[in-house]
Write a protein that holds these residues in place. Structure first.
Motif, PDB file in Angstrom:
ATOM      1  N   UNK A  11      66.919   1.128  52.603  1.00 31.85           N
ATOM      2  CA  UNK A  11      66.561   2.143  53.692  1.00 31.85           C
ATOM      3  C   UNK A  11      67.718   2.701  54.327  1.00 31.85           C
ATOM      4  N   UNK A  12      68.716   1.963  54.585  1.00 29.21           N
ATOM      5  CA  UNK A  12      69.997   2.234  55.442  1.00 29.21           C
ATOM      6  C   UNK A  12      70.787   3.218  54.656  1.00 29.21           C
ATOM      7  N   UNK A  13      70.896   2.996  53.304  1.00 29.52           N
ATOM      8  CA  UNK A  13      71.521   3.920  52.182  1.00 29.52           C
ATOM      9  C   UNK A  13      70.682   5.160  52.216  1.00 29.52           C
ATOM     10  N   UNK A  14      69.253   5.021  52.302  1.00 32.67           N
ATOM     11  CA  UNK A  14      68.641   6.328  52.141  1.00 32.67           C
ATOM     12  C   UNK A  14      68.732   7.100  53.215  1.00 32.67           C
ATOM     13  N   UNK A  15      69.011   6.704  54.464  1.00 37.31           N
ATOM     14  CA  UNK A  15      69.098   7.575  55.706  1.00 37.31           C
ATOM     15  C   UNK A  15      70.206   8.523  55.818  1.00 37.31           C
ATOM     16  N   UNK A  16      71.222   8.045  54.779  1.00 37.83           N
ATOM     17  CA  UNK A  16      72.449   8.938  54.743  1.00 37.83           C
ATOM     18  C   UNK A  16      72.160  10.197  53.741  1.00 37.83           C
ATOM     19  N   UNK A  17      70.933  10.005  53.130  1.00 36.19           N
ATOM     20  CA  UNK A  17      70.755  11.218  51.942  1.00 36.19           C
ATOM     21  C   UNK A  17      70.018  12.266  52.551  1.00 36.19           C
ATOM     22  N   UNK A  18      69.910  13.416  52.197  1.00 37.39           N
ATOM     23  CA  UNK A  18      69.268  14.352  52.650  1.00 37.39           C
ATOM     24  C   UNK A  18      67.793  14.418  52.094  1.00 37.39           C
ATOM     25  N   UNK A  19      66.839  14.923  52.756  1.00 35.79           N
ATOM     26  CA  UNK A  19      65.637  14.821  52.486  1.00 35.79           C
ATOM     27  C   UNK A  19      65.525  15.381  51.126  1.00 35.79           C
ATOM     28  N   UNK A  20      66.074  16.608  51.039  1.00 33.89           N
ATOM     29  CA  UNK A  20      66.019  17.314  49.561  1.00 33.89           C
ATOM     30  C   UNK A  20      66.537  16.293  48.500  1.00 33.89           C
ATOM     31  N   UNK A  21      67.374  15.568  48.662  1.00 29.84           N
ATOM     32  CA  UNK A  21      67.869  14.840  47.524  1.00 29.84           C
ATOM     33  C   UNK A  21      66.961  13.570  47.572  1.00 29.84           C
ATOM     34  N   UNK A  22      66.218  13.260  48.400  1.00 26.11           N
ATOM     35  CA  UNK A  22      65.373  11.955  48.166  1.00 26.11           C
ATOM     36  C   UNK A  22      64.339  12.802  47.527  1.00 26.11           C
ATOM     37  N   UNK A  23      63.821  14.001  47.828  1.00 24.34           N
ATOM     38  CA  UNK A  23      62.644  14.671  47.345  1.00 24.34           C
ATOM     39  C   UNK A  23      62.802  14.604  45.765  1.00 24.34           C
ATOM     40  N   UNK A  24      63.929  15.146  45.528  1.00 22.10           N
ATOM     41  CA  UNK A  24      64.322  15.145  43.983  1.00 22.10           C
ATOM     42  C   UNK A  24      64.448  13.710  43.337  1.00 22.10           C
ATOM     43  N   UNK A  25      64.922  12.761  43.801  1.00 21.03           N
ATOM     44  CA  UNK A  25      64.495  11.654  43.220  1.00 21.03           C
ATOM     45  C   UNK A  25      63.035  11.144  43.322  1.00 21.03           C
ATOM     46  N   UNK A  26      62.359  11.734  44.169  1.00 18.83           N
ATOM     47  CA  UNK A  26      60.783  11.247  44.162  1.00 18.83           C
ATOM     48  C   UNK A  26      60.148  12.114  43.116  1.00 18.83           C
ATOM     49  N   UNK A  27      60.556  13.131  42.801  1.00 21.39           N
ATOM     50  CA  UNK A  27      60.231  14.006  41.654  1.00 21.39           C
ATOM     51  C   UNK A  27      60.280  13.190  40.184  1.00 21.39           C
ATOM     52  N   UNK A  28      61.525  12.793  40.014  1.00 21.52           N
ATOM     53  CA  UNK A  28      61.744  12.090  39.042  1.00 21.52           C
ATOM     54  C   UNK A  28      60.969  10.741  38.987  1.00 21.52           C
ATOM     55  N   UNK A  29      60.775  10.127  39.935  1.00 22.50           N
ATOM     56  CA  UNK A  29      59.798   8.823  39.896  1.00 22.50           C
ATOM     57  C   UNK A  29      58.425   9.357  39.761  1.00 22.50           C
ATOM     58  N   UNK A  30      58.062  10.406  40.122  1.00 23.15           N
ATOM     59  CA  UNK A  30      56.525  11.008  40.020  1.00 23.15           C
ATOM     60  C   UNK A  30      56.010  11.098  38.377  1.00 23.15           C
ATOM     61  N   UNK A  31      57.233  11.887  38.051  1.00 25.26           N
ATOM     62  CA  UNK A  31      57.376  11.988  36.350  1.00 25.26           C
ATOM     63  C   UNK A  31      56.793  10.675  35.573  1.00 25.26           C
ATOM     64  N   UNK A  32      57.407   9.574  35.913  1.00 22.73           N
ATOM     65  CA  UNK A  32      57.389   8.232  35.295  1.00 22.73           C
ATOM     66  C   UNK A  32      56.044   7.763  35.769  1.00 22.73           C
ATOM     67  N   UNK A  33      55.616   7.907  37.308  1.00 24.92           N
ATOM     68  CA  UNK A  33      54.404   7.340  37.635  1.00 24.92           C
ATOM     69  C   UNK A  33      52.959   8.074  37.210  1.00 24.92           C
ATOM     70  N   UNK A  34      52.953   9.158  36.621  1.00 25.03           N
ATOM     71  CA  UNK A  34      52.434  10.012  36.111  1.00 25.03           C
ATOM     72  C   UNK A  34      51.897   9.499  34.639  1.00 25.03           C
ATOM     73  N   UNK A  35      52.860   8.950  33.801  1.00 26.45           N
ATOM     74  CA  UNK A  35      52.719   8.457  32.644  1.00 26.45           C
ATOM     75  C   UNK A  35      52.313   7.057  32.775  1.00 26.45           C
ATOM     76  N   UNK A  36      52.330   6.154  33.814  1.00 25.73           N
ATOM     77  CA  UNK A  36      52.205   4.737  33.862  1.00 25.73           C
ATOM     78  C   UNK A  36      50.870   4.262  33.732  1.00 25.73           C
ATOM     79  N   UNK A  37      50.506   3.292  32.989  1.00 24.30           N
ATOM     80  CA  UNK A  37      49.043   2.745  32.891  1.00 24.30           C
ATOM     81  C   UNK A  37      48.633   2.341  33.972  1.00 24.30           C
ATOM     82  N   UNK A  38      47.212   1.953  34.130  1.00 24.88           N
ATOM     83  CA  UNK A  38      46.543   1.174  35.087  1.00 24.88           C
ATOM     84  C   UNK A  38      47.330  -0.149  35.248  1.00 24.88           C
TER      85      UNK A  38
END
Length: 429
Positions: A11-38
């Motif tokens: 979280x300390x490292x995350x705090x140095x990132x812009x929200x836009x950068x974190x949101x882009x990383x979240x979009x990549x993660x969301x793509x993997x989550x959408x295909x994840x099995x239960x």
């Protein structure tokens, strides 16, 4: 399927990132989550729960830092109660994740389906939103609940808590990210935004196209600011100026128990009763009993002159009192002439959260339910039941008081949208 973890971010490292950068990383993660099995998602939830229990000491140490700072800053007892963690509360938070794992996965559920006259097979299925931003105040349990419910519903979570819980949230998110990555899902499914500056909230509210939906949880000013200023779609959770109306046909013993539970079971929650309305026909009998019970429980009554006539301890009520969500040992009390007057009072001062009637009259109950505009209406039951867990939904992301998409406790299905899947056999139009 295991996913490449990439560099480990604290979280300390995350705090140095812009929200836009974190949101882009979240979009990549969301793509993997959408295909994840239960199976994968549930394993991650169990890993998160186990990690929280195993690493409770570091979470409590961080929480102690926040509590000490909060006391020094003069935070109220109600705010400190919402902020505080102990071994029992951490264990309960972990149990909520395990309970969530046992719930049905909403992703892929067929909402409706049919075969069209031309032979096309049509299905409307639930799908994740994608990236969900949550802005909330000093409740560290929301950090875990939000992360868990987002993950189970296939969404990546961008969490922006309050500065008063900064150390607690950082410790919790570190534990959760490690557990998620260890379970084979992207750690960026859970990210914490910087809470030391308001700029992170502004950036989050402007991240349209990267953040799919924004959910504010907190006081009226926070919710209003997000609703009015965000360009990202918002699901509005509301404050809880909840009422208990004791009807002329009420069982007064039952009414006393319900009123006390609704007010005193826990003072700092949005489903706590903040106002009591008593029908004139039972006021002379009920008010002495309930005022004495409030006094014994340490609750300050802000009442009209008719209420004050029954006890010298009653504080004169102002117009503001009837519209206040106290979140403290205070309640406004008024006598009303009829069910019509009770409904009119609620329409004027209520926030559309939860309203309760105590009555043995089916006609009065039906009329109250039909006329009161709220996310939940209780008949002969405490307002404290408006809760995702109590409704059997598992942990909730919040209680929506709006009327679009979701209303009331927001469980897993409310964290999804839908898409239409159309299957043909070379069909042409």
């Amino acid at each position: 399927m295991r996913h490449r973890r990439g560099p480990r971010l604290t979280p300390a490292k995350e705090s140095t990132m812009s929200v836009v950068e974190q949101a882009r990383r979240a979009r990549d993660a969301a793509e993997a989550l959408a295909a994840a099995t239960r199976t994968t998602k549930d394993a991650a939830l169990h890993a998160m729960a186990d990690a929280l229990v195993a690493r409770t000491p570091e979470v409590l140490a961080a929480n102690a830092t926040d509590l000490a700072a909060g006391r020094d800053a003069g935070l109220s007892a109600a705010v400190l109660d919402r902020l505080a963690l102990d071994e029992g509360r951490v264990a309960a938070i972990a149990d909520a994740l395990r309970e969530m794992a046992a719930l049905p996965d909403p992703v892929g559920e067929v909402v409706r389906g049919s075969t069209l006259p031309n032979g096309l097979e049509l299905r409307q299925v639930r799908v994740p939103f994608g990236v969900v931003g949550i802005v909330y105040e000093g409740r560290p349990n929301v950090t875990v609940d939000a992360a868990g419910i987002c993950l189970k519903s296939g969404n990546a979570a961008l969490l922006r808590g309050s500065s008063s819980a900064a150390h607690s949230n950082a410790a919790l998110v570190t534990v959760l990210r490690d557990a998620v990555a260890g379970a084979g899902l992207p750690a960026d499914a859970v990210q914490l935004l910087d809470s030391t500056t308001r700029d992170s909230v502004k950036e989050l509210m402007r991240a349209r196209g990267l953040v799919d939906v924004l959910i504010p949880r907190g006081g009226a000013s926070l919710i209003r600011a997000v609703v009015e200023e965000s360009t990202v779609p918002v699901i509005e959770t509301g404050v809880g100026n909840c009422h208990v109306y004791v009807d002329a046909a009420a069982d007064l013993d039952k009414a006393l128990a319900i009123t006390l539970n609704a007010k005193t079971q826990r003072l700092s929650t949005c489903n706590t009763a903040e106002s009591l309305l008593v029908h004139r026909d039972v006021a002379d009998t009920f008010l002495p009993a309930v005022l004495a019970a409030f006094a014994e429980a340490g609750v300050t009554v802000h009442g009209t002159p008719e209420v004050a006539a029954h006890s010298p301890a009653v504080v004169p009520a102002t117009e503001e009192d009837f519209g206040t969500e106290y979140l403290s040992a205070d309640i406004s009390v008024a006598v009303v002439d009829s069910l019509d007057a009770a409904v009119a009072h609620i329409r004027r001062y209520g926030t559309g959260h939860t309203e309760a009637i105590v009555t043995d009259s089916q006609r009065a109950a039906r009329e109250f339910v039909a006329r009161v505009d709220a996310a939940a209406v209780m008949v002969n039951a405490s307002t404290r039941f408006t809760d995702g867990g109590e409704f059997g939904f598992g942990a909730e992301i919040g209680i929506s008081t709006q009327k679009l998409h979701a209303r009331g406790p927001m469980g897993l299905p409310e964290l999804t949208s839908t898409k239409y899947v159309v299957t043909g056999d070379g069909h042409l139009r």
